[in-house]
Scaffold this motif. Structure first.
Motif, mmCIF file in Angstrom:
data_model
loop_
_atom_site.group_PDB
_atom_site.id
_atom_site.type_symbol
_atom_site.label_atom_id
_atom_site.label_comp_id
_atom_site.label_asym_id
_atom_site.label_seq_id
_atom_site.Cartn_x
_atom_site.Cartn_y
_atom_site.Cartn_z
ATOM 1 N N LYS A 60 -33.310 0.596 17.816
ATOM 2 C CA LYS A 60 -34.412 1.314 18.248
ATOM 3 C C LYS A 60 -33.901 2.736 18.756
ATOM 4 O O LYS A 60 -34.546 3.872 18.137
ATOM 5 N N ALA A 61 -32.575 2.712 19.439
ATOM 6 C CA ALA A 61 -32.133 4.186 19.495
ATOM 7 C C ALA A 61 -31.628 5.057 18.397
ATOM 8 O O ALA A 61 -32.200 6.180 18.298
ATOM 9 N N ILE A 62 -31.604 4.411 17.196
ATOM 10 C CA ILE A 62 -31.174 5.070 16.094
ATOM 11 C C ILE A 62 -32.550 5.639 15.516
ATOM 12 O O ILE A 62 -32.592 6.754 15.099
ATOM 13 N N ILE A 63 -33.480 4.761 15.391
ATOM 14 C CA ILE A 63 -35.053 5.131 14.932
ATOM 15 C C ILE A 63 -35.508 6.267 15.746
ATOM 16 O O ILE A 63 -36.089 7.221 15.236
ATOM 17 N N MET A 64 -35.236 6.030 17.299
ATOM 18 C CA MET A 64 -35.998 7.269 18.053
ATOM 19 C C MET A 64 -35.183 8.328 18.013
ATOM 20 O O MET A 64 -35.635 9.532 17.978
ATOM 21 N N GLU A 65 -33.807 8.493 17.793
ATOM 22 C CA GLU A 65 -33.147 9.761 17.560
ATOM 23 C C GLU A 65 -33.659 10.567 16.177
ATOM 24 O O GLU A 65 -33.568 11.569 16.182
ATOM 25 N N HIS A 66 -33.527 9.601 15.208
ATOM 26 C CA HIS A 66 -34.205 10.167 13.829
ATOM 27 C C HIS A 66 -35.378 10.773 14.053
ATOM 28 O O HIS A 66 -35.647 11.961 13.613
ATOM 29 N N ILE A 67 -36.038 10.253 14.807
ATOM 30 C CA ILE A 67 -37.742 10.689 14.980
ATOM 31 C C ILE A 67 -37.424 12.277 15.857
ATOM 32 O O ILE A 67 -38.031 13.326 15.390
ATOM 33 N N PHE A 68 -36.523 12.082 16.821
ATOM 34 C CA PHE A 68 -36.260 13.403 17.725
ATOM 35 C C PHE A 68 -35.694 14.429 16.776
ATOM 36 O O PHE A 68 -36.168 15.663 16.667
ATOM 37 N N LYS A 110 -34.167 17.513 26.731
ATOM 38 C CA LYS A 110 -34.016 16.465 27.462
ATOM 39 C C LYS A 110 -35.411 16.056 27.931
ATOM 40 O O LYS A 110 -35.772 14.760 27.568
ATOM 41 N N GLU A 111 -36.285 16.965 27.830
ATOM 42 C CA GLU A 111 -37.910 16.562 28.098
ATOM 43 C C GLU A 111 -38.415 16.013 26.695
ATOM 44 O O GLU A 111 -39.059 15.314 26.900
ATOM 45 N N VAL A 112 -38.054 16.842 25.642
ATOM 46 C CA VAL A 112 -38.649 16.384 24.485
ATOM 47 C C VAL A 112 -38.145 14.966 24.008
ATOM 48 O O VAL A 112 -38.836 13.963 23.555
ATOM 49 N N ARG A 113 -36.592 14.601 24.323
ATOM 50 C CA ARG A 113 -36.286 13.319 23.909
ATOM 51 C C ARG A 113 -36.888 12.269 24.975
ATOM 52 O O ARG A 113 -37.324 11.208 24.596
ATOM 53 N N ARG A 114 -37.126 12.612 26.127
ATOM 54 C CA ARG A 114 -37.626 11.736 27.136
ATOM 55 C C ARG A 114 -39.180 11.343 26.701
ATOM 56 O O ARG A 114 -39.560 10.135 26.743
ATOM 57 N N MET A 115 -39.831 12.161 26.249
ATOM 58 C CA MET A 115 -41.371 12.112 25.657
ATOM 59 C C MET A 115 -41.263 11.220 24.453
ATOM 60 O O MET A 115 -42.039 10.356 24.195
ATOM 61 N N ILE A 116 -40.303 11.249 23.694
ATOM 62 C CA ILE A 116 -39.911 10.350 22.344
ATOM 63 C C ILE A 116 -39.806 9.080 23.048
ATOM 64 O O ILE A 116 -40.444 8.298 22.317
ATOM 65 N N TYR A 117 -38.782 8.960 23.718
ATOM 66 C CA TYR A 117 -38.206 7.528 24.180
ATOM 67 C C TYR A 117 -39.258 6.985 24.757
ATOM 68 O O TYR A 117 -39.162 5.702 25.172
#
Length: 399
Positions: free
Chosen positions: A160-168, A360-367
């Motif tokens: 999940k983290a790999i996919i979310m980081e790719h989206i970010f 941090k805020e953008v990553r929080r919104m994605i995660y």
């Protein structure tokens, strides 16, 4: 030939034809269900009777050959699973962890490659981890089940983290670059667009380029209605002139020598530094504004607002801005070298904090949207499957 045997419950003797041997009947005295023993099983030889079917058994017997019960308990005989071999727990943990990491990496790469997230793969990870733990440990237990569930959860979170980081990185990159470019002056690293804007303004001041806003400024002085067609046409011409000015400035920027470009960069940094210090002085109370953005907004929202009041407020706002700018320039010029260095370091730290906070805020919104309803269902199913496979015992034992 008849078979004579005693009820294991009440002791009543019964006699039946041997053709009923192995079949179920009931005691006529106490109605207890029992199995008719074979003639050979009824013997006066030393031994014991099965409490379930009455079958005579050797003294050393641990299971009834007729009904499969444990003579000591009267319950079906099931052997216990073999105990885990020493050292297997650590080996199982290591192999299971490797399998979980590989499963997460494979899932993440599939998501990146297909640009889709297949939730059912999480279930496969759970199944794979459960089978791995069960196979390596050679036994099933609650401890192994908990281990398998935790490892499966870890593998799923890795994917999940790999996919979310790719989206970010993919979808937020452009927006992050825009923010970094807007704040890059604070770090002394102006972008090409910022240098172009600064050079355009300087060329307009020196008369190398026409002032795109000159006509609008004159119309504003003449109190021309901003909603009129004349104003709209003038605005369109101003936009076209701004575009032409930027194109000329871009060409000149590319032909600048390194020395000229360095001087322009320093000028851009100085402007950003003055703007930063102005905000800092206002925040610390060293400067006070009589007409700030908040006061202007309050005036615009008042019930008795008129065009004359708006124009008057706008003029006051511009005059106040000029006054604050002059005061800031005076205070900046009076800074000692040590104070200037400290202030510049503070400005660069503000840039880094701003960018870090935005990331941090953008990553929080994605995660935050990492787990939807179906994701949670597959996640729970994966943990349950891993636990069951590593815990469920083969039915060969339980005395």
């Amino acid at each position: 030939m008849n078979v004579t045997f005693a009820c294991p419950s009440c002791g009543a003797e019964m006699e039946l034809d041997e053709q009923y041997a192995g079949q179920q009947t009931s005691c006529p005295a106490c109605q207890t269900a029992l199995i008719v023993p074979a003639p050979a099983a009824v013997s006066t030889a030393p031994g014991k009777s099965c409490p379930n079917c009455g079958n005579r058994l050797p003294v050393t017997a641990v299971v009834c050959t007729l009904c499969g019960c444990n003579p000591a308990t009267g319950r079906p005989y099931v052997t216990k699973p073999a105990p885990a071999r020493p050292g297997r727990f650590v080996l199982t943990l290591i192999v299971g962890a490797v399998a979980a990491v590989l499963g997460g990496l494979i899932w993440g790469q599939l998501g990146i490659w297909s640009d889709r997230e297949f939730g059912w793969i999480a279930w496969l990870i759970g199944l794979a981890i459960g089978l791995t733990v069960r196979g390596v440990s050679g036994t099933q237990s609650i401890r192994n089940g908990v281990m398998a569930a935790l490892l499966a959860g870890g593998g799923i979170l890795i994917g999940k983290a790999i996919i979310m980081e790719h989206i970010f990185q993919t979808y937020a990159a452009g927006e992050l670059q825009f923010v970094e470019a807007n704040y890059s002056l604070l770090a002394g690293k102006p972008s090409e667009a910022q240098l172009t804007e600064l050079l355009t303004a300087r060329m307009v001041e020196t008369g190398e380029l026409p002032d795109a806003d000159a006509e609008l400024t004159q119309m504003e002085s003449d109190e021309v209605d901003p909603e009129s067609s004349a104003w709209n046409q003038a605005y369109t011409r101003a936009e076209e002139q701004r575009s032409r000015n930027r194109e000329v400035a871009q060409v000149k920027l590319k032909t600048m020598s390194d020395k000229e470009r360095e001087m322009l960069t320093e000028q851009a940094f100085d402007q950003a530094f003055v703007a930063f210090m102005l905000a800092d002085y206002l925040e610390r109370g060293e400067l006070k504004s009589q007409m700030d953005d908040e006061a202007l907004a309050e005036l615009y929202s008042s019930a008795d607002i008129t065009a004359e009041k708006i124009q008057e407020a706008h003029m006051l706002y511009m005059l106040e801005s000029d006054r604050l700018q002059r005061e800031t320039l005076r205070k900046v010029a009076a800074l000692t070298p040590a104070e200037r260095t400290q202030a510049e370091a503070k400005m660069k730290a503000a840039y880094e904090d701003t960018i870090a906070t935005y990331h941090k805020e953008v990553r929080r919104m994605i995660y935050k949207d990492m787990f939807g309803v179906m994701d949670i269902l597959f996640f729970a199913l994966a943990l349950f499957s891993a636990f069951q496979l590593a815990t469920r015992e083969r039915v060969t034992g339980n005395s």
